[in-house]
Design a protein around this motif. Sequence first.
Motif, PDB file in Angstrom:
ATOM      1  N   THR A  26       2.025  -2.672  -8.782  1.00 13.75           N
ATOM      2  CA  THR A  26       1.206  -3.468  -7.845  1.00 13.75           C
ATOM      3  C   THR A  26       1.769  -3.410  -6.440  1.00 13.75           C
ATOM      4  O   THR A  26       1.008  -3.372  -5.477  1.00 13.75           O
ATOM      5  CB  THR A  26       1.133  -4.942  -8.306  1.00 13.75           C
ATOM      6  N   GLN A  27       3.088  -3.405  -6.322  1.00 13.92           N
ATOM      7  CA  GLN A  27       3.698  -3.313  -4.998  1.00 13.92           C
ATOM      8  C   GLN A  27       3.403  -1.959  -4.360  1.00 13.92           C
ATOM      9  O   GLN A  27       3.116  -1.879  -3.167  1.00 13.92           O
ATOM     10  CB  GLN A  27       5.209  -3.534  -5.080  1.00 13.92           C
ATOM     11  N   ALA A  28       3.467  -0.893  -5.145  1.00 15.18           N
ATOM     12  CA  ALA A  28       3.168   0.442  -4.621  1.00 15.18           C
ATOM     13  C   ALA A  28       1.708   0.518  -4.192  1.00 15.18           C
ATOM     14  O   ALA A  28       1.394   1.094  -3.145  1.00 15.18           O
ATOM     15  CB  ALA A  28       3.478   1.507  -5.674  1.00 15.18           C
ATOM     16  N   GLU A  29       0.828  -0.072  -4.986  1.00 15.08           N
ATOM     17  CA  GLU A  29      -0.592  -0.082  -4.621  1.00 15.08           C
ATOM     18  C   GLU A  29      -0.822  -0.871  -3.335  1.00 15.08           C
ATOM     19  O   GLU A  29      -1.556  -0.434  -2.451  1.00 15.08           O
ATOM     20  CB  GLU A  29      -1.409  -0.681  -5.765  1.00 15.08           C
ATOM     21  N   ALA A  30      -0.152  -2.025  -3.218  1.00 21.95           N
ATOM     22  CA  ALA A  30      -0.273  -2.830  -1.998  1.00 21.95           C
ATOM     23  C   ALA A  30       0.292  -2.078  -0.795  1.00 21.95           C
ATOM     24  O   ALA A  30      -0.274  -2.125   0.301  1.00 21.95           O
ATOM     25  CB  ALA A  30       0.452  -4.162  -2.180  1.00 21.95           C
ATOM     26  N   PHE A  31       1.402  -1.381  -1.005  1.00 25.41           N
ATOM     27  CA  PHE A  31       2.028  -0.594   0.063  1.00 25.41           C
ATOM     28  C   PHE A  31       1.058   0.481   0.566  1.00 25.41           C
ATOM     29  O   PHE A  31       0.823   0.613   1.769  1.00 25.41           O
ATOM     30  CB  PHE A  31       3.314   0.045  -0.462  1.00 25.41           C
ATOM     31  N   LEU A  32       0.493   1.249  -0.362  1.00 25.38           N
ATOM     32  CA  LEU A  32      -0.428   2.326   0.023  1.00 25.38           C
ATOM     33  C   LEU A  32      -1.706   1.784   0.647  1.00 25.38           C
ATOM     34  O   LEU A  32      -2.218   2.343   1.628  1.00 25.38           O
ATOM     35  CB  LEU A  32      -0.753   3.193  -1.196  1.00 25.38           C
ATOM     36  N   THR A  33      -2.228   0.697   0.114  1.00 24.84           N
ATOM     37  CA  THR A  33      -3.444   0.087   0.671  1.00 24.84           C
ATOM     38  C   THR A  33      -3.184  -0.387   2.091  1.00 24.84           C
ATOM     39  O   THR A  33      -4.001  -0.170   2.990  1.00 24.84           O
ATOM     40  CB  THR A  33      -3.897  -1.096  -0.207  1.00 24.84           C
ATOM     41  N   HIS A  34      -2.032  -1.029   2.289  1.00 21.20           N
ATOM     42  CA  HIS A  34      -1.723  -1.549   3.620  1.00 21.20           C
ATOM     43  C   HIS A  34      -1.515  -0.419   4.635  1.00 21.20           C
ATOM     44  O   HIS A  34      -2.031  -0.496   5.748  1.00 21.20           O
ATOM     45  CB  HIS A  34      -0.484  -2.445   3.576  1.00 21.20           C
TER      46      HIS A  34
END
Length: 127
Positions: A26-34
């Motif tokens: 989830t953190q990686a997904e949030a990182f890429l989305t941001h």
Amino acid sequence: MTTELKNVHLTEHDFEAWEQGILSGTQAEAFLTHTASCPHCGDAWFAYMSRHTEALPEPPAYLAQEITERVHQPDVVIARKAHTTSKKVQLLLYSLKVGVALAASIYMLFAMDPQMFDLMANFTILK
């Protein structure tokens, strides 16, 4: 991680965590989305990666030759030609439609009854 906060930009610590692979899914997904939606963080990530070129893997030596060979294979050449041809066909069809519409309007103009033409020329909108 600061990517969980929507009003905060990513930090060097976030970039290091990404590079080391310690972010959860989830953190990686949030990182890429941001980084995809925030121009400031996208630029900062690019600058970080430019300074840390050792983190970027070198492409294989055979890759350029493989791409060149693939581009010249018949199926790719045919697909490229089909795309170009379809654009030309689309332009031809559009030109034919415009030409037919123009010819029809000129025919209607000259085939019109002269009295009707006078009525249209003198037509005014009532106020």
